[in-house]
Scaffold this motif. Sequence first.
Motif, PDB file in Angstrom:
ATOM      1  N   THR A 132     -23.315 -91.422 -55.893  1.00 19.01           N
ATOM      2  CA  THR A 132     -23.665 -90.205 -54.914  1.00 19.01           C
ATOM      3  C   THR A 132     -22.968 -89.233 -54.920  1.00 19.01           C
ATOM      4  N   VAL A 133     -21.558 -89.296 -55.164  1.00 19.75           N
ATOM      5  CA  VAL A 133     -20.431 -88.282 -55.258  1.00 19.75           C
ATOM      6  C   VAL A 133     -20.971 -87.531 -56.502  1.00 19.75           C
ATOM      7  N   ALA A 134     -21.094 -88.200 -57.741  1.00 22.31           N
ATOM      8  CA  ALA A 134     -21.481 -87.340 -58.864  1.00 22.31           C
ATOM      9  C   ALA A 134     -22.708 -86.432 -58.611  1.00 22.31           C
ATOM     10  N   LYS A 135     -23.676 -86.946 -57.888  1.00 24.33           N
ATOM     11  CA  LYS A 135     -24.833 -86.065 -57.481  1.00 24.33           C
ATOM     12  C   LYS A 135     -24.506 -84.841 -56.772  1.00 24.33           C
ATOM     13  N   ILE A 136     -23.690 -85.000 -55.833  1.00 26.86           N
ATOM     14  CA  ILE A 136     -23.402 -84.104 -54.934  1.00 26.86           C
ATOM     15  C   ILE A 136     -22.427 -82.774 -55.990  1.00 26.86           C
ATOM     16  N   LEU A 137     -21.710 -83.344 -56.715  1.00 23.17           N
ATOM     17  CA  LEU A 137     -20.773 -82.513 -57.503  1.00 23.17           C
ATOM     18  C   LEU A 137     -21.774 -81.795 -58.692  1.00 23.17           C
ATOM     19  N   ALA A 138     -22.809 -82.395 -59.202  1.00 28.52           N
ATOM     20  CA  ALA A 138     -23.682 -81.796 -60.103  1.00 28.52           C
ATOM     21  C   ALA A 138     -24.715 -80.906 -59.519  1.00 28.52           C
ATOM     22  N   GLU A 139     -24.838 -80.852 -58.036  1.00 27.42           N
ATOM     23  CA  GLU A 139     -25.474 -79.937 -57.397  1.00 27.42           C
ATOM     24  C   GLU A 139     -24.656 -78.665 -57.062  1.00 27.42           C
ATOM     25  N   GLY A 140     -23.599 -78.652 -57.572  1.00 24.98           N
ATOM     26  CA  GLY A 140     -22.558 -77.559 -57.338  1.00 24.98           C
ATOM     27  C   GLY A 140     -21.798 -77.609 -56.216  1.00 24.98           C
ATOM     28  N   ASN A 141     -21.462 -78.447 -55.585  1.00 25.60           N
ATOM     29  CA  ASN A 141     -20.692 -78.639 -54.421  1.00 25.60           C
ATOM     30  C   ASN A 141     -19.280 -78.936 -54.812  1.00 25.60           C
ATOM     31  N   ILE A 142     -18.169 -78.800 -53.805  1.00 24.93           N
ATOM     32  CA  ILE A 142     -16.953 -78.991 -53.909  1.00 24.93           C
ATOM     33  C   ILE A 142     -16.646 -80.286 -53.120  1.00 24.93           C
ATOM     34  N   ILE A 143     -15.815 -81.214 -53.750  1.00 25.20           N
ATOM     35  CA  ILE A 143     -15.514 -82.412 -53.226  1.00 25.20           C
ATOM     36  C   ILE A 143     -13.722 -82.175 -53.066  1.00 25.20           C
ATOM     37  N   SER A 144     -13.382 -83.202 -52.098  1.00 26.32           N
ATOM     38  CA  SER A 144     -11.904 -83.372 -51.758  1.00 26.32           C
ATOM     39  C   SER A 144     -11.661 -84.840 -52.129  1.00 26.32           C
ATOM     40  N   VAL A 145     -10.859 -85.324 -52.936  1.00 26.95           N
ATOM     41  CA  VAL A 145     -10.613 -86.485 -53.007  1.00 26.95           C
ATOM     42  C   VAL A 145      -9.094 -86.973 -52.502  1.00 26.95           C
ATOM     43  N   ALA A 146      -9.102 -88.100 -51.709  1.00 30.91           N
ATOM     44  CA  ALA A 146      -7.849 -88.646 -51.285  1.00 30.91           C
ATOM     45  C   ALA A 146      -8.135 -90.082 -51.049  1.00 30.91           C
ATOM     46  N   ASP A 252     -14.374 -93.550 -63.410  1.00 34.59           N
ATOM     47  CA  ASP A 252     -15.892 -93.994 -63.234  1.00 34.59           C
ATOM     48  C   ASP A 252     -16.446 -92.823 -62.583  1.00 34.59           C
ATOM     49  N   LEU A 253     -15.696 -92.097 -61.613  1.00 34.56           N
ATOM     50  CA  LEU A 253     -16.421 -91.047 -61.236  1.00 34.56           C
ATOM     51  C   LEU A 253     -16.809 -89.973 -62.280  1.00 34.56           C
ATOM     52  N   ILE A 254     -16.099 -89.469 -62.923  1.00 34.53           N
ATOM     53  CA  ILE A 254     -16.408 -88.588 -64.010  1.00 34.53           C
ATOM     54  C   ILE A 254     -17.441 -89.202 -65.001  1.00 34.53           C
ATOM     55  N   LYS A 255     -17.271 -90.495 -65.217  1.00 39.82           N
ATOM     56  CA  LYS A 255     -18.427 -90.963 -66.075  1.00 39.82           C
ATOM     57  C   LYS A 255     -19.714 -91.044 -65.545  1.00 39.82           C
ATOM     58  N   GLU A 256     -19.952 -91.246 -64.112  1.00 39.06           N
ATOM     59  CA  GLU A 256     -21.131 -90.956 -63.543  1.00 39.06           C
ATOM     60  C   GLU A 256     -21.620 -89.371 -63.574  1.00 39.06           C
ATOM     61  N   THR A 261     -24.997 -85.154 -66.104  1.00 37.29           N
ATOM     62  CA  THR A 261     -24.925 -83.504 -66.612  1.00 37.29           C
ATOM     63  C   THR A 261     -24.680 -83.713 -68.070  1.00 37.29           C
ATOM     64  N   ASN A 262     -24.307 -84.781 -68.770  1.00 35.26           N
ATOM     65  CA  ASN A 262     -23.664 -84.604 -70.150  1.00 35.26           C
ATOM     66  C   ASN A 262     -22.482 -83.852 -70.224  1.00 35.26           C
ATOM     67  N   ILE A 263     -21.906 -83.632 -69.092  1.00 40.20           N
ATOM     68  CA  ILE A 263     -20.392 -82.992 -69.175  1.00 40.20           C
ATOM     69  C   ILE A 263     -19.309 -84.054 -68.872  1.00 40.20           C
ATOM     70  N   PRO A 264     -18.267 -84.411 -69.799  1.00 31.07           N
ATOM     71  CA  PRO A 264     -17.450 -85.475 -69.554  1.00 31.07           C
ATOM     72  C   PRO A 264     -16.122 -85.150 -68.822  1.00 31.07           C
ATOM     73  N   ALA A 265     -16.298 -84.100 -67.854  1.00 29.38           N
ATOM     74  CA  ALA A 265     -15.136 -83.608 -67.335  1.00 29.38           C
ATOM     75  C   ALA A 265     -15.330 -82.914 -65.940  1.00 29.38           C
ATOM     76  N   LEU A 266     -14.394 -82.692 -65.252  1.00 29.88           N
ATOM     77  CA  LEU A 266     -14.453 -81.948 -63.933  1.00 29.88           C
ATOM     78  C   LEU A 266     -13.100 -81.077 -63.647  1.00 29.88           C
ATOM     79  N   LEU A 267     -13.690 -79.883 -63.058  1.00 30.35           N
ATOM     80  CA  LEU A 267     -12.546 -79.155 -62.554  1.00 30.35           C
ATOM     81  C   LEU A 267     -11.821 -79.837 -61.694  1.00 30.35           C
ATOM     82  N   ASN A 268     -10.367 -79.639 -61.791  1.00 32.30           N
ATOM     83  CA  ASN A 268      -9.488 -80.314 -60.841  1.00 32.30           C
ATOM     84  C   ASN A 268      -8.353 -79.496 -60.437  1.00 32.30           C
TER      85      ASN A 268
END
Length: 292
Positions: A132-146, A252-256, A261-268
Motif C-alpha cells: 500500500t505504501v509503495a503504491k502511494i509512493l509510485a503515485e508521486g506522494n511523499i511519505i514520512s517513516v518513523a 521490503d518497502l523498496i522491493k515493493e 515501478t522497476n526502480i530499486p531505489a527511493l529518495l531519502n
Amino acid sequence: AYLAEKLRPYLFDNIACAVQKLVEEVSIKLFTQIHALTGARHFCISGGVSMNIKMNMILSQLDFVDGIYVPASGSDESLCMGACYYLDDKNAKPLLNTYLGYDITDDLSDDNIKKLFNNDEFEVKTKVDHKTVAKILAEGNIISVARDREEFGARALGNRSIIASPNNPEVVKVINEAIKNRDFWMPFALSIMADYINDYLVNPKNIDSAFMTIGFDTLDKNYNNIKAGTHPYDRTCRPQILTQDANPQYYDLIKEFYNLTNIPALLNTSLNLHCDPICSTLKDVHYTFKNS
C-alpha cells in the motif's frame, strides 16, 4: 577579521568551492604519503571531515585505493565506541547496522496516536502494509517513516526518513518548500537495493556505502529513474546501499516499490525540519507534521 577582509569581494559559493578543493588536495597528499610509507591499499576515515562525501569519492577513485570505509559517524560522539572496541579486541564484532537510538515502538499506543494525531486534522489508518505504501509512493506522494530504533549518526537510513519516488525532480521542490526549507542547491540522497547498484552507480571497486558517506558518479542509462536523489549539477549521489540484513523492513518497502515501478531505489532525506534535529519520538514527528 583578516579572513573577513580578504574574502569580502567573493561569493560564498566560490569560497566554499575553494575550501572543498583544498580539502581534497590535502587528503589526496595524505593518502599518497600513507600508501608510500606503508603500502596500504585499504583505508578507513574518521573525524568530522569524514562526512565530506565528495572528498571520499575522490579518494575512492585513486589508483592505489582498493577499498575505503567511512562509518556512519566517525566524529567525537563515537570515541566511546572506539574505546570499547580497543579494550575488548578479542570479542569485539562489527556492527550489522547503526539503528541504536530511541525505539519509537513504545510511543505507538492507540492512546498516544489518538492524542497527537486526532481525527480533526489527520486520518489514522492501521495495519497498512508495504504494498500500500509503495503504491502511494509510485503515485508521486511523499511519505514520512518513523519506526523502530532511530539511526545513530548523521544520516537518516529508513527509520526516521522522508521518502519519495526518485524519478520525479519536482518532488525535490515540494519537499523543500513544504517541509525541509533547505537551500535549492542542497541535494537529497538515495536509498538503493544493493543487488542493483551496478545498473545505476559507477562503482568498479565494489565499494560499500551503507551509511550515505561516500559519493558516486551515476550511469547515464538509468539516470532519469533516480534523478531526484542526485546532485543536479554533476549527477553524483551519496547512496545508502541497502542490504536486506541491514534493515529488512525498509528493504521490503523498496522491493515493493521496485515491483511496481522497476526502480530499486527511493529518495531519502531525514525526517525533520531544516536546522532541527532528526525526529526521535512520536511527539517530534507530530511537531514536524504540524510545522510543515
